[in-house]
Design an enzyme around this catalytic site. Sequence first.
Site, PDB file in Angstrom:
ATOM      1  N   GLY A  49      76.921  98.094  49.618  1.00  0.00           N
ATOM      2  CA  GLY A  49      76.422  97.961  50.662  1.00  0.00           C
ATOM      3  C   GLY A  49      77.049  96.392  51.569  1.00  0.00           C
ATOM      4  O   GLY A  49      77.844  95.535  50.955  1.00  0.00           O
ATOM      5  N   ASP A  62      72.197  96.296  39.056  1.00  0.00           N
ATOM      6  CA  ASP A  62      73.342  97.714  38.974  1.00  0.00           C
ATOM      7  C   ASP A  62      72.622  98.710  38.303  1.00  0.00           C
ATOM      8  O   ASP A  62      71.903  97.507  37.509  1.00  0.00           O
ATOM      9  CB  ASP A  62      74.731  97.572  38.142  1.00  0.00           C
ATOM     10  CG  ASP A  62      75.839  98.598  39.025  1.00  0.00           C
ATOM     11  OD1 ASP A  62      75.429  99.236  37.696  1.00  0.00           O
ATOM     12  OD2 ASP A  62      76.731  97.784  39.076  1.00  0.00           O
ATOM     13  N   SER A 128      72.283 116.214  49.002  1.00  0.00           N
ATOM     14  CA  SER A 128      73.417 116.488  50.120  1.00  0.00           C
ATOM     15  C   SER A 128      73.691 117.989  49.958  1.00  0.00           C
ATOM     16  O   SER A 128      73.340 119.443  49.182  1.00  0.00           O
ATOM     17  CB  SER A 128      74.760 116.217  49.424  1.00  0.00           C
ATOM     18  OG  SER A 128      75.974 116.199  50.276  1.00  0.00           O
ATOM     19  N   TYR A 152      81.546 116.046  43.634  1.00  0.00           N
ATOM     20  CA  TYR A 152      80.322 115.163  43.972  1.00  0.00           C
ATOM     21  C   TYR A 152      79.102 115.520  44.231  1.00  0.00           C
ATOM     22  O   TYR A 152      77.691 115.319  44.140  1.00  0.00           O
ATOM     23  CB  TYR A 152      80.962 114.455  45.518  1.00  0.00           C
ATOM     24  CG  TYR A 152      79.623 114.635  46.764  1.00  0.00           C
ATOM     25  CD1 TYR A 152      79.035 113.433  45.877  1.00  0.00           C
ATOM     26  CD2 TYR A 152      79.248 114.876  47.664  1.00  0.00           C
ATOM     27  CE1 TYR A 152      78.295 112.665  46.761  1.00  0.00           C
ATOM     28  CE2 TYR A 152      78.853 114.574  48.097  1.00  0.00           C
ATOM     29  CZ  TYR A 152      77.789 113.001  48.314  1.00  0.00           C
ATOM     30  OH  TYR A 152      76.746 112.900  48.634  1.00  0.00           O
ATOM     31  N   LYS A 156      75.230 115.738  42.874  1.00  0.00           N
ATOM     32  CA  LYS A 156      74.111 115.481  43.434  1.00  0.00           C
ATOM     33  C   LYS A 156      73.438 116.881  42.502  1.00  0.00           C
ATOM     34  O   LYS A 156      71.866 116.648  42.776  1.00  0.00           O
ATOM     35  CB  LYS A 156      74.340 115.442  44.651  1.00  0.00           C
ATOM     36  CG  LYS A 156      74.818 114.111  45.649  1.00  0.00           C
ATOM     37  CD  LYS A 156      73.517 113.482  45.679  1.00  0.00           C
ATOM     38  CE  LYS A 156      74.445 112.155  45.847  1.00  0.00           C
ATOM     39  NZ  LYS A 156      73.339 111.247  46.580  1.00  0.00           N
ATOM     40  N   PHE A 180      72.957 117.195  55.473  1.00  0.00           N
ATOM     41  CA  PHE A 180      74.525 116.975  56.656  1.00  0.00           C
ATOM     42  C   PHE A 180      74.786 115.488  57.246  1.00  0.00           C
ATOM     43  O   PHE A 180      75.112 115.187  56.158  1.00  0.00           O
ATOM     44  CB  PHE A 180      73.920 117.707  57.716  1.00  0.00           C
ATOM     45  CG  PHE A 180      73.412 119.611  57.404  1.00  0.00           C
ATOM     46  CD1 PHE A 180      72.614 119.541  56.632  1.00  0.00           C
ATOM     47  CD2 PHE A 180      74.692 120.993  57.200  1.00  0.00           C
ATOM     48  CE1 PHE A 180      72.167 121.632  55.284  1.00  0.00           C
ATOM     49  CE2 PHE A 180      74.017 122.149  56.151  1.00  0.00           C
ATOM     50  CZ  PHE A 180      73.456 121.977  55.510  1.00  0.00           C
ATOM     51  N   HIS A 200      84.957 108.091  57.917  1.00  0.00           N
ATOM     52  CA  HIS A 200      84.330 109.008  58.541  1.00  0.00           C
ATOM     53  C   HIS A 200      84.630 109.647  59.702  1.00  0.00           C
ATOM     54  O   HIS A 200      85.525 108.570  60.154  1.00  0.00           O
ATOM     55  CB  HIS A 200      83.181 108.544  57.777  1.00  0.00           C
ATOM     56  CG  HIS A 200      82.015 109.300  57.263  1.00  0.00           C
ATOM     57  ND1 HIS A 200      81.564 108.316  56.080  1.00  0.00           N
ATOM     58  CD2 HIS A 200      82.008 110.022  56.252  1.00  0.00           C
ATOM     59  CE1 HIS A 200      81.307 108.911  55.556  1.00  0.00           C
ATOM     60  NE2 HIS A 200      81.464 109.360  54.980  1.00  0.00           N
ATOM     61  N   ARG A 232      80.483 120.712  61.775  1.00  0.00           N
ATOM     62  CA  ARG A 232      79.893 119.646  61.197  1.00  0.00           C
ATOM     63  C   ARG A 232      78.353 119.274  61.988  1.00  0.00           C
ATOM     64  O   ARG A 232      78.064 119.809  63.475  1.00  0.00           O
ATOM     65  CB  ARG A 232      80.461 118.419  60.966  1.00  0.00           C
ATOM     66  CG  ARG A 232      81.602 118.728  59.817  1.00  0.00           C
ATOM     67  CD  ARG A 232      80.712 119.556  58.310  1.00  0.00           C
ATOM     68  NE  ARG A 232      82.110 118.765  57.663  1.00  0.00           N
ATOM     69  CZ  ARG A 232      83.008 120.306  57.759  1.00  0.00           C
ATOM     70  NH1 ARG A 232      82.417 121.032  57.995  1.00  0.00           N
ATOM     71  NH2 ARG A 232      84.037 120.132  56.540  1.00  0.00           N
TER      72      ARG A 232
HETATM   73  N1  UDP Z   1      87.566 114.304  59.317  1.00  0.00           N
HETATM   74  C1  UDP Z   1      88.788 114.275  60.595  1.00  0.00           C
HETATM   75  N2  UDP Z   1      89.633 113.080  60.486  1.00  0.00           N
HETATM   76  C2  UDP Z   1      88.938 111.992  60.004  1.00  0.00           C
HETATM   77  C3  UDP Z   1      88.231 112.482  58.937  1.00  0.00           C
HETATM   78  C4  UDP Z   1      86.993 113.358  59.192  1.00  0.00           C
HETATM   79  O1  UDP Z   1      88.840 115.359  60.863  1.00  0.00           O
HETATM   80  O2  UDP Z   1      89.971 111.634  59.324  1.00  0.00           O
HETATM   81  C5  UDP Z   1      86.931 115.829  59.541  1.00  0.00           C
HETATM   82  C6  UDP Z   1      86.458 116.460  58.213  1.00  0.00           C
HETATM   83  O3  UDP Z   1      87.706 117.468  57.572  1.00  0.00           O
HETATM   84  C7  UDP Z   1      84.992 116.800  58.476  1.00  0.00           C
HETATM   85  C8  UDP Z   1      84.691 116.265  59.608  1.00  0.00           C
HETATM   86  O4  UDP Z   1      85.807 115.369  59.981  1.00  0.00           O
HETATM   87  O5  UDP Z   1      85.636 118.532  58.856  1.00  0.00           O
HETATM   88  C9  UDP Z   1      83.555 115.346  58.952  1.00  0.00           C
HETATM   89  O6  UDP Z   1      84.385 114.382  58.088  1.00  0.00           O
HETATM   90  P1  UDP Z   1      83.544 113.541  57.803  1.00  0.00           P
HETATM   91  O7  UDP Z   1      84.267 112.762  56.618  1.00  0.00           O
HETATM   92  O8  UDP Z   1      82.929 112.588  58.478  1.00  0.00           O
HETATM   93  O9  UDP Z   1      82.273 113.509  56.898  1.00  0.00           O
HETATM   94  P2  UDP Z   1      81.832 114.922  55.668  1.00  0.00           P
HETATM   95  O10 UDP Z   1      81.816 116.349  55.988  1.00  0.00           O
HETATM   96  O11 UDP Z   1      83.024 115.006  54.979  1.00  0.00           O
HETATM   97  O12 UDP Z   1      80.494 114.243  55.358  1.00  0.00           O
END
Ligand code: UDP
Length: 340
Positions: A49, A62, A128, A152, A156, A180, A200, A232
Amino acid sequence: MPAADLEALAHPSGPVLVVGGAGYIGSHTVRMLEGRGIPVVVFDNLSTGHREAVTAPFVEGDLRDREAIRGVLREHAPRAVMHFAAKCYVGESVHQPAVYYRENVLNTWNLLEEMRAAECSEIVFSSSCATYGLPVKLPITEDHPQDPISPYGRTKLHMEHMMQDYSRAYGLGFSALRYFNAAGAAGDGRLGEDHDPETHLIPLALQVALGRREEIAIFGDDYDTPDGTCIRDYIHIEDLADAHLRALALIQRGERQVICNLGTGEGFSVQQVLEVARRVTGHAIPASAGPRREGDPARLVSGGACARNRLGWSPGRTDLEDIVGDAWGFHKSHPQGYGS
Ligand code: UDP
């Protein structure tokens, strides 16, 4: 949210303790709580953070440290806890499960035990959609089988089970919010997403637009989806924060278990997200298709009526241009992130 509920939240019966309140989702929720006149104390170890993201009273600490949890509960006597502190990367969890079980499961147990000792019996926490695993039907409703495919997701799910058992045995009131894809930033660009390393999709695409990266890799273009890339459900971070306040109000009214999906119900492919990012930024954002990422299902889209029926919530901003536009506002004003 009805005015009466907000009044109940603002009632001076102790602050809301926001654990992990310096992170992406926590900081937006803290700001919303404060904006509605609800006192807040943030407890965060600043491992991921940002101190700059928090204007509320702040305690650095922590969850591994039971004394520290005890101290903050004793000093501030919170009426409830919001718990955002967790490790959250699927890929990392596969290679470092020990860290995930310690940080997510053991630390949550520490928190629940100290809350029990302090007679603080209400908690809203981040679950999640990863608890569902590979979808057997879409959209994914709350009654979908939970069979996570990553450490992960399993941690959760353990957290959810712990809350359920504590609720039954000790009367804990809890809300598990199954997110999501959290996305976007505060509408005024003051808060946003800043992870190091960033993994991300949307922030990575925006870092390409800012010139911090050359290009972005698309993790697989051979999925069974219209353009071959993963789909997504991206939910605006301020909508997500709003749902937490509603969940807390419900728990404070005496509900003991509130388990809801939080998504928009609409899916966008990686290619669609990149197209929107190109339109919003006016930058070409070069992308090339590479191998699939371990643990990525082809489609994850939220369904279920809990958020609407129980929280009275529906997402306010489902237009992906708005979501990416707000993220871009933060990235432009913080090209190196928060700087910490
Ligand atoms: N993704 C991608 N390239 C990147 C990062 C993510 O193609 O450099 C894709 C990933 O495979 C997923 C979508 O983008 O299908 C969202 O991924 P992110 O990591 O943002 O979120 P997550 O779904 O893991 O929570």
